[in-house]
Design an enzyme around this catalytic site. Structure first.
Site, mmCIF file in Angstrom:
data_model
loop_
_atom_site.group_PDB
_atom_site.id
_atom_site.type_symbol
_atom_site.label_atom_id
_atom_site.label_comp_id
_atom_site.label_asym_id
_atom_site.label_seq_id
_atom_site.Cartn_x
_atom_site.Cartn_y
_atom_site.Cartn_z
ATOM 1 N N GLU A 249 30.359 40.671 36.452
ATOM 2 C CA GLU A 249 30.093 41.459 35.229
ATOM 3 C C GLU A 249 31.269 42.378 34.886
ATOM 4 O OE1 GLU A 249 26.246 42.953 34.275
ATOM 5 O OE2 GLU A 249 25.279 41.400 35.464
HETATM 6 C C1 LIG Z 1 28.669 35.289 43.182
HETATM 7 C C2 LIG Z 1 29.035 35.232 41.743
HETATM 8 C C3 LIG Z 1 28.045 35.207 40.778
HETATM 9 C C4 LIG Z 1 28.379 35.126 39.431
HETATM 10 N N1 LIG Z 1 27.378 35.036 38.485
HETATM 11 C C5 LIG Z 1 27.713 34.795 37.195
HETATM 12 C C6 LIG Z 1 26.702 34.532 36.220
HETATM 13 O O1 LIG Z 1 25.502 34.568 36.504
HETATM 14 N N2 LIG Z 1 27.082 34.235 34.955
HETATM 15 C C7 LIG Z 1 28.394 34.194 34.574
HETATM 16 O O2 LIG Z 1 28.658 33.892 33.410
HETATM 17 N N3 LIG Z 1 29.386 34.455 35.488
HETATM 18 C C8 LIG Z 1 29.072 34.748 36.771
HETATM 19 N N4 LIG Z 1 30.059 34.990 37.699
HETATM 20 C C9 LIG Z 1 31.452 35.024 37.273
HETATM 21 C C10 LIG Z 1 32.070 36.424 37.325
HETATM 22 O O3 LIG Z 1 31.603 37.195 36.253
HETATM 23 C C11 LIG Z 1 33.589 36.241 37.332
HETATM 24 O O4 LIG Z 1 33.920 35.795 38.636
HETATM 25 C C12 LIG Z 1 34.333 37.517 37.010
HETATM 26 O O5 LIG Z 1 34.174 37.862 35.667
HETATM 27 C C13 LIG Z 1 35.839 37.421 37.297
HETATM 28 O O6 LIG Z 1 36.382 36.233 36.814
HETATM 29 P P1 LIG Z 1 37.253 35.308 37.798
HETATM 30 O O7 LIG Z 1 36.524 35.204 39.062
HETATM 31 O O8 LIG Z 1 37.615 34.086 37.081
HETATM 32 O O9 LIG Z 1 38.567 36.165 38.092
HETATM 33 P P2 LIG Z 1 39.910 36.193 37.190
HETATM 34 O O10 LIG Z 1 39.579 36.576 35.794
HETATM 35 O O11 LIG Z 1 40.661 34.929 37.399
HETATM 36 O O12 LIG Z 1 40.663 37.389 37.876
HETATM 37 C C14 LIG Z 1 41.455 37.263 39.069
HETATM 38 C C15 LIG Z 1 42.037 38.639 39.372
HETATM 39 O O13 LIG Z 1 42.891 39.043 38.271
HETATM 40 C C16 LIG Z 1 42.471 40.294 37.769
HETATM 41 N N5 LIG Z 1 42.681 40.329 36.325
HETATM 42 C C17 LIG Z 1 42.352 39.403 35.401
HETATM 43 N N6 LIG Z 1 42.698 39.805 34.168
HETATM 44 C C18 LIG Z 1 43.238 41.037 34.318
HETATM 45 C C19 LIG Z 1 43.783 42.003 33.409
HETATM 46 N N7 LIG Z 1 43.812 41.794 32.089
HETATM 47 N N8 LIG Z 1 44.268 43.169 33.909
HETATM 48 C C20 LIG Z 1 44.219 43.410 35.263
HETATM 49 N N9 LIG Z 1 43.721 42.543 36.158
HETATM 50 C C21 LIG Z 1 43.231 41.373 35.702
HETATM 51 C C22 LIG Z 1 40.978 40.378 38.110
HETATM 52 O O14 LIG Z 1 40.527 41.729 38.111
HETATM 53 C C23 LIG Z 1 40.965 39.738 39.486
HETATM 54 O O15 LIG Z 1 41.338 40.664 40.450
HETATM 55 C C24 LIG Z 1 29.739 35.104 39.049
HETATM 56 C C25 LIG Z 1 30.733 35.156 40.020
HETATM 57 C C26 LIG Z 1 30.404 35.212 41.359
HETATM 58 C C27 LIG Z 1 31.514 35.242 42.377
#
Ligand SMILES: Cc1cc2nc3c(=O)[nH]c(=O)nc-3n(C[C@H](O)[C@H](O)[C@H](O)COP(=O)(O)OP(=O)(O)OC[C@H]3O[C@@H](n4cnc5c(N)ncnc54)[C@H](O)[C@@H]3O)c2cc1C
Length: 313
Positions: A295
């Site tokens: 989130e």
């Molecule tokens: C257990 C689990 C349950 C989940 N449940 C749901 C769900 O029910 N529904 C749903 O839709 N999603 C769900 N998610 C997805 C979750 O919301 C995403 O994992 C989260 O938003 C981060 O996206 P990402 O993992 O692709 O990381 P990325 O966006 O790839 O980020 C990787 C790293 O880069 C950093 N980063 C990225 N962009 C920036 C920026 N502009 N400035 C600084 N730092 C940045 C991030 O903070 C992170 O440290 C779930 C994820 C998990 C692990």
């Protein structure tokens, strides 16, 4: 919602998430559904008969939700969905899914729309089920759409509102994750406090050492600080305040960092026992980590807070 999340998370953050994600999946219907959609889906969700889920994230669209590639193409009274959603909580277990898809790629951020998709709709299946570090009681699964026909009466709001719906919902749901974090931290503090009263070293309970008492004091104070922020944001939302984005981001940011710190300290206070699976604090430490990620990662939340601040002055 935050009170229920905190109490459930005190015992198990994963079980709490099943409840919390049902709330997240239902929010699009509560906030943007028409009367017919509300009548059709909300009573069963509210009574606990059906679980809900929220399908936004994809392989190439995590923090950058604008990158979603799932499409919904209009075909008469229907939309045809194609694409894959990744890491969806309650995936495979829920009956009702709020799903985000591009209805007009040329409009980028204004080209997404939100739909209600029911389990067992032809063309809607479930892919990989994830093996996670923590919150293992909660299912995390892929949603796969292959020429999945959805009646246009399942469109939420109107075409193009998808990202607005998602952002409005996160503003309201983030304190729920804050509450999950507060609950996990509280559970860990309670476990550690009980342990140090019974564990004896140097001929005394380790709780008699000031170094230990100071750690407990800091943990309790941080939890109270996080809870106050979560509750005050929840009260703001209940009062109908519009400008909640910053408070909401702050509540999850603070509470999730506190959960990570407090659960790590709980393991520390319990020494080697804290590291063992016989005691629940190692699980709580693993469960706490996710609250800093989903989130909106804590980096993204800091970005939201910074941008809101710059708008104000
Ligand atoms: C257990 C689990 C349950 C989940 N449940 C749901 C769900 O029910 N529904 C749903 O839709 N999603 C769900 N998610 C997805 C979750 O919301 C995403 O994992 C989260 O938003 C981060 O996206 P990402 O993992 O692709 O990381 P990325 O966006 O790839 O980020 C990787 C790293 O880069 C950093 N980063 C990225 N962009 C920036 C920026 N502009 N400035 C600084 N730092 C940045 C991030 O903070 C992170 O440290 C779930 C994820 C998990 C692990």
């Amino acid at each position: 919602m935050v009170i229920a999340m905190e109490e459930l998370s005190r015992a198990c953050g994963g079980i709490a998430l099943i409840f919390g994600s049902t709330g997240l999946g239902a929010f699009p219907i509560i906030l943007f559904g028409n009367d017919e959609q509300k009548q059709r889906y909300l009573p069963d969700i509210a009574s606990g008969k059906k679980l809900a889920a929220f399908g936004l994230t994809e392989a190439n669209a995590g923090s950058d939700v604008g990158g979603i590639e799932t499409t919904a193409v209009k075909d008469g009274d229907y939309y045809i969905l194609n694409g894959t959603k990744q890491w969806i909580t309650n995936g495979g277990e829920a009956e009702v899914y709020s799903v985000f898809a591009m209805t007009d790629k040329s409009k980028s951020a204004r080209g997404a729309s939100a739909f209600i998709v029911e389990k067992d709709t032809p063309g809607f299946t479930f892919g990989k089920k994830e093996n996670k570090m923590g919150i293992r009681a909660s299912a995390t699964c892929e949603l796969v759409f292959q020429d999945c026909r959805i009646h246009s009466e399942n469109l939420l709001g109107r075409e193009g509102l998808g990202f607005i719906i998602a952002m409005r919902i996160f503003e309201k749901s983030r304190p729920g994750i804050g509450a999950q974090a507060v609950g996990i931290a509280r559970g860990a503090l309670e476990e550690a406090t009980t342990f140090v009263k019974h564990r004896e070293q140097f001929g005394k309970p380790v709780s008699s050492f000031q170094g230990v008492q100071f750690m407990l004091a800091d943990m309790a104070t941080k939890i109270e600080m996080a809870r106050s922020l979560v509750y005050s944001t929840a009260r703001m939302i209940d009062s109908g305040a519009k400008d909640i984005s910053m408070a909401s981001a702050m509540s999850k940011l603070v509470a999730s960092d506190v959960a990570m710190e407090v659960t790590t300290d709980a393991v520390q206070l319990m020494g080697g026992s804290g590291y063992m699976k016989e005691y629940p604090v190692e699980k709580m430490m693993r469960d706490a980590k996710i609250t800093q990620i989903y989130e909106g990662t804590n980096q993204i939340l800091r970005q939201i807070i910074g941008l809101e601040l710059l708008k104000k002055f």
